[in-house]
Design a protein around this motif. Sequence first.
Motif, PDB file in Angstrom:
ATOM      1  N   PHE A 415       0.810  -1.217   0.000  1.00 23.72           N
ATOM      2  CA  PHE A 415       0.000   0.000   0.000  1.00 23.72           C
ATOM      3  C   PHE A 415       0.845   1.269   0.000  1.00 23.72           C
ATOM      4  N   GLY A 416       1.833   1.352   0.895  1.00 30.54           N
ATOM      5  CA  GLY A 416       2.652   2.563   0.986  1.00 30.54           C
ATOM      6  C   GLY A 416       3.355   2.879  -0.327  1.00 30.54           C
ATOM      7  N   LYS A 417       3.905   1.832  -0.953  1.00 24.81           N
ATOM      8  CA  LYS A 417       4.637   2.026  -2.215  1.00 24.81           C
ATOM      9  C   LYS A 417       3.688   2.421  -3.342  1.00 24.81           C
ATOM     10  N   LEU A 418       2.553   1.721  -3.442  1.00 24.33           N
ATOM     11  CA  LEU A 418       1.599   2.024  -4.511  1.00 24.33           C
ATOM     12  C   LEU A 418       0.970   3.402  -4.332  1.00 24.33           C
ATOM     13  N   TYR A 419       0.635   3.738  -3.086  1.00 26.24           N
ATOM     14  CA  TYR A 419       0.055   5.058  -2.806  1.00 26.24           C
ATOM     15  C   TYR A 419       1.048   6.157  -3.171  1.00 26.24           C
ATOM     16  N   GLY A 420       2.309   5.946  -2.803  1.00 26.56           N
ATOM     17  CA  GLY A 420       3.331   6.926  -3.144  1.00 26.56           C
ATOM     18  C   GLY A 420       3.573   7.012  -4.640  1.00 26.56           C
ATOM     19  N   LEU A 421       3.585   5.850  -5.300  1.00 30.63           N
ATOM     20  CA  LEU A 421       3.888   5.831  -6.727  1.00 30.63           C
ATOM     21  C   LEU A 421       2.778   6.473  -7.551  1.00 30.63           C
ATOM     22  N   VAL A 422       1.520   6.189  -7.212  1.00 30.52           N
ATOM     23  CA  VAL A 422       0.424   6.741  -8.002  1.00 30.52           C
ATOM     24  C   VAL A 422       0.364   8.264  -7.852  1.00 30.52           C
ATOM     25  N   LEU A 423       0.678   8.770  -6.655  1.00 33.15           N
ATOM     26  CA  LEU A 423       0.710  10.223  -6.485  1.00 33.15           C
ATOM     27  C   LEU A 423       1.925  10.838  -7.166  1.00 33.15           C
ATOM     28  N   ALA A 424       3.055  10.117  -7.133  1.00 35.33           N
ATOM     29  CA  ALA A 424       4.264  10.635  -7.781  1.00 35.33           C
ATOM     30  C   ALA A 424       4.083  10.718  -9.294  1.00 35.33           C
ATOM     31  N   LEU A 425       3.507   9.681  -9.893  1.00 33.08           N
ATOM     32  CA  LEU A 425       3.310   9.686 -11.342  1.00 33.08           C
ATOM     33  C   LEU A 425       2.250  10.706 -11.758  1.00 33.08           C
ATOM     34  N   SER A 426       1.217  10.863 -10.934  1.00 38.98           N
ATOM     35  CA  SER A 426       0.190  11.858 -11.253  1.00 38.98           C
ATOM     36  C   SER A 426       0.740  13.273 -11.115  1.00 38.98           C
ATOM     37  N   ALA A 427       1.819  13.420 -10.331  1.00 42.30           N
ATOM     38  CA  ALA A 427       2.433  14.740 -10.160  1.00 42.30           C
ATOM     39  C   ALA A 427       2.973  15.272 -11.487  1.00 42.30           C
ATOM     40  N   ALA A 428       3.458  14.352 -12.341  1.00 42.84           N
ATOM     41  CA  ALA A 428       3.971  14.777 -13.647  1.00 42.84           C
ATOM     42  C   ALA A 428       2.885  15.459 -14.466  1.00 42.84           C
ATOM     43  N   CYS A 429       1.649  14.960 -14.327  1.00 36.90           N
ATOM     44  CA  CYS A 429       0.526  15.567 -15.038  1.00 36.90           C
ATOM     45  C   CYS A 429       0.136  16.903 -14.412  1.00 36.90           C
ATOM     46  N   SER A 430       0.224  16.988 -13.074  1.00 37.12           N
ATOM     47  CA  SER A 430      -0.189  18.218 -12.394  1.00 37.12           C
ATOM     48  C   SER A 430       0.728  19.396 -12.694  1.00 37.12           C
TER      49      SER A 430
END
Length: 486
Positions: A415-430
Amino acid sequence: MSGLGKDLTVKRCLTFATGLVECLCFAGAVFGWASLVFVLKTEGYFSSLCVNTTGVNATQVLDCRGQDEQFSLVFTIASFMNNFLTLPNGFLFDRFGTTVARLLGICLYTLGSLMLAFSTAVFSNLLFPAISLLAVGGILFLMTNMQVANLFGARRSTIITLYNGAFDSSSALFLVIKLLYEAGVSLLASFLFLCACSVLHLLRTFFLLPRKHIPYPLPDEYTYGITCGKSKTLSLEQTKDNGNAQKTREEMLQNTDDPVKQEKSFRECLMSRLFVLHLLWLSVMQLRHYLFIGTLNPMLQRLTEGEPSLVSRYINAFAITQLCGVLCAPWNGLIFDRHKGKPRAAGESEQEADLHASILSLFLTALQCVLFSVCAATPYLPLQYLTFILQVLNRSFLYGGNAAFLSVAFPSCHFGKLYGLVLALSAACSVLQYPLFALVNGPLGGDPLYVNVGLVLLSLLAFIHPLSVLLHCRSLASQRAISASS
């Protein structure tokens, strides 16, 4: 034994309540940026970027588009860091546990508050590191608090979404600072008080949270915190990998509806269609929200024709609606948990039931985003009250639903890794919010019509995710039917 059970219940309720207060009062303060910008403009931050220009009828007007762009850049960088650094923070949390992750978050949050306290118009550039540190520290508070939901298994998704709603509502902290500023309290005093509150965060870390993680499912009489008996704690730690694992295995074997199967690896989770489309779902809607928050002040300046009292009124209205995030988010959690306690279909696992329950949540979140985008794109000032309501409703569904979906669709150990990764990758779009803002201010001459229409169309992509989950659930049901017939 009953006395011990009562003590555990009281401690768990206290952990839940204090975690809710922490998320509600501190964690997501950075998203109240519009309220703080109003104060910073009054204080003269980046005022050197305002220039005199010739307006209609040869009148001299003050053009502050450069100042607005700089404030937009501060928020863009902070929102990017808030998401992108969640990836290493997620690995840190999974590897070293709650205490280490929280101590890092407290240090970052305190340092950011100190920088804001001692920043001035002369040192306006201090806003760049200060707001970013505040954002990263705040998301660590949320990440370490979401595991508290494991203490209340039947309402796990509801509590996760509630904490995310509290995170959204904490953006009202900057409204409080704005109102205090208007009452004569300086920014220095307000942010020094935030620094002093770090003592409360430290007390929670050592007394009301585990050193490592709260497991799920929860072992019997599980205890945590520095106050628990050392021998009991050591016994729990020593038997975690054998006694509890064996117990879990026996329980799974007794439950004929949940066949034992190997959990997915982290790589398999990343390569799955569910994760990829969930990332698209989050990225599209997050960009819409970040652009709205980052450009709210100049948008209101345009719609009110620069009337300061009117701008202040609408900013206050926006900030007040953010408080409702903590009330809206549990609705989403109830949608996730509505099947709990009900009989499942023959052969259907608990994870499949959870996934099926998530479809309605994902669809409603996408629908809210489209309606919010349409209202935000309409240049009619009174309609913005409805925009504010839809924005806070959609935002609370978005982030609560993101965490809840990851917790039910993938193994909890990732969970911690996936939660961090999905927010990190979405940051590129933001990050696109800043060039979009510059596009409106530059080539489009301040008219956001084309960008707003594009964002409405882009938000329609979010509907792909619930459709994909629906097809996935039907595929699993078909496989069960084939297995049962053969």
